[in-house]
Write a protein that holds these residues in place. Structure first.
Motif, mmCIF file in Angstrom:
data_model
loop_
_atom_site.group_PDB
_atom_site.id
_atom_site.type_symbol
_atom_site.label_atom_id
_atom_site.label_comp_id
_atom_site.label_asym_id
_atom_site.label_seq_id
_atom_site.Cartn_x
_atom_site.Cartn_y
_atom_site.Cartn_z
ATOM 1 N N PHE A 149 0.833 -1.206 0.000
ATOM 2 C CA PHE A 149 0.000 0.000 0.000
ATOM 3 C C PHE A 149 0.866 1.254 0.000
ATOM 4 N N ASP A 150 1.890 1.282 0.850
ATOM 5 C CA ASP A 150 2.789 2.441 0.916
ATOM 6 C C ASP A 150 3.512 2.663 -0.406
ATOM 7 N N LYS A 151 3.940 1.589 -1.038
ATOM 8 C CA LYS A 151 4.623 1.703 -2.325
ATOM 9 C C LYS A 151 3.704 2.295 -3.384
ATOM 10 N N ASP A 152 2.442 1.834 -3.421
ATOM 11 C CA ASP A 152 1.476 2.379 -4.382
ATOM 12 C C ASP A 152 1.213 3.859 -4.128
ATOM 13 N N GLU A 153 1.084 4.230 -2.873
ATOM 14 C CA GLU A 153 0.868 5.640 -2.527
ATOM 15 C C GLU A 153 2.076 6.483 -2.925
ATOM 16 N N PHE A 154 3.267 5.958 -2.719
ATOM 17 C CA PHE A 154 4.483 6.675 -3.076
ATOM 18 C C PHE A 154 4.552 6.920 -4.582
ATOM 19 N N VAL A 155 4.149 5.933 -5.372
ATOM 20 C CA VAL A 155 4.123 6.099 -6.829
ATOM 21 C C VAL A 155 3.161 7.220 -7.216
ATOM 22 N N GLU A 156 2.013 7.290 -6.573
ATOM 23 C CA GLU A 156 1.055 8.366 -6.868
ATOM 24 C C GLU A 156 1.636 9.739 -6.510
ATOM 25 N N ILE A 157 2.358 9.816 -5.400
ATOM 26 C CA ILE A 157 3.002 11.075 -5.010
ATOM 27 C C ILE A 157 4.055 11.472 -6.039
ATOM 28 N N ILE A 158 4.834 10.514 -6.505
ATOM 29 C CA ILE A 158 5.856 10.790 -7.517
ATOM 30 C C ILE A 158 5.205 11.337 -8.786
ATOM 31 N N LYS A 159 4.095 10.740 -9.213
ATOM 32 C CA LYS A 159 3.391 11.205 -10.413
ATOM 33 C C LYS A 159 2.954 12.662 -10.272
ATOM 34 N N LYS A 160 2.366 13.000 -9.134
ATOM 35 C CA LYS A 160 1.874 14.365 -8.914
ATOM 36 C C LYS A 160 3.019 15.374 -8.853
ATOM 37 N N ILE A 161 4.047 15.067 -8.104
ATOM 38 C CA ILE A 161 5.153 16.011 -7.918
ATOM 39 C C ILE A 161 5.955 16.188 -9.200
ATOM 40 N N SER A 162 6.112 15.131 -9.980
ATOM 41 C CA SER A 162 6.897 15.249 -11.213
ATOM 42 C C SER A 162 6.260 16.233 -12.189
ATOM 43 N N LYS A 163 4.941 16.334 -12.191
ATOM 44 C CA LYS A 163 4.263 17.297 -13.069
ATOM 45 C C LYS A 163 4.492 18.734 -12.604
ATOM 46 N N LEU A 164 4.598 18.934 -11.315
ATOM 47 C CA LEU A 164 4.801 20.281 -10.766
ATOM 48 C C LEU A 164 6.201 20.817 -11.019
ATOM 49 N N TYR A 165 7.193 19.928 -11.045
ATOM 50 C CA TYR A 165 8.585 20.359 -11.084
ATOM 51 C C TYR A 165 9.314 20.023 -12.378
ATOM 52 N N PHE A 166 8.569 19.810 -13.488
ATOM 53 C CA PHE A 166 9.167 19.603 -14.809
ATOM 54 C C PHE A 166 10.124 18.424 -14.819
ATOM 55 N N VAL A 167 9.709 17.333 -14.175
ATOM 56 C CA VAL A 167 10.539 16.142 -14.072
ATOM 57 C C VAL A 167 9.820 14.989 -14.775
ATOM 58 N N GLU A 168 10.547 14.284 -15.619
ATOM 59 C CA GLU A 168 10.036 13.088 -16.272
ATOM 60 C C GLU A 168 10.694 11.886 -15.605
#
Length: 74
Positions: free
Chosen positions: A32-51
């Protein structure tokens, strides 16, 4: 001047390997924590111009391989 500062080229994209390890004993990341972490990475990468090129999330640490794009080129 710090050695790493010479690696930065303003206005150019750059590739980075990021890694973080947890100092706790055991493996605190469950599925569960790993899945949540992936969702956080997706959101933050869009904010900070990171692919995100790739990642590996284990029970006690993670690795990310990213391209950081200049703001005006993403």
């Amino acid at each position: 001047m710090p050695r790493y500062a010479r690696m930065i080229v303003k206005g150019e994209k750059a590739v980075y390997h990021a890694m973080s390890r947890i100092a706790l004993d055991g493996y605190p990341f469950d599925d569960f924590d790993k899945d949540e972490f992936v969702e956080i990475i997706k959101k933050i990468s869009k904010l900070y111009f990171v692919e995100v090129l790739g990642f590996c999330i284990m029970g006690n640490h993670f690795h990310l391989l990213t391209i950081v794009h200049p703001e005006n080129n993403y």
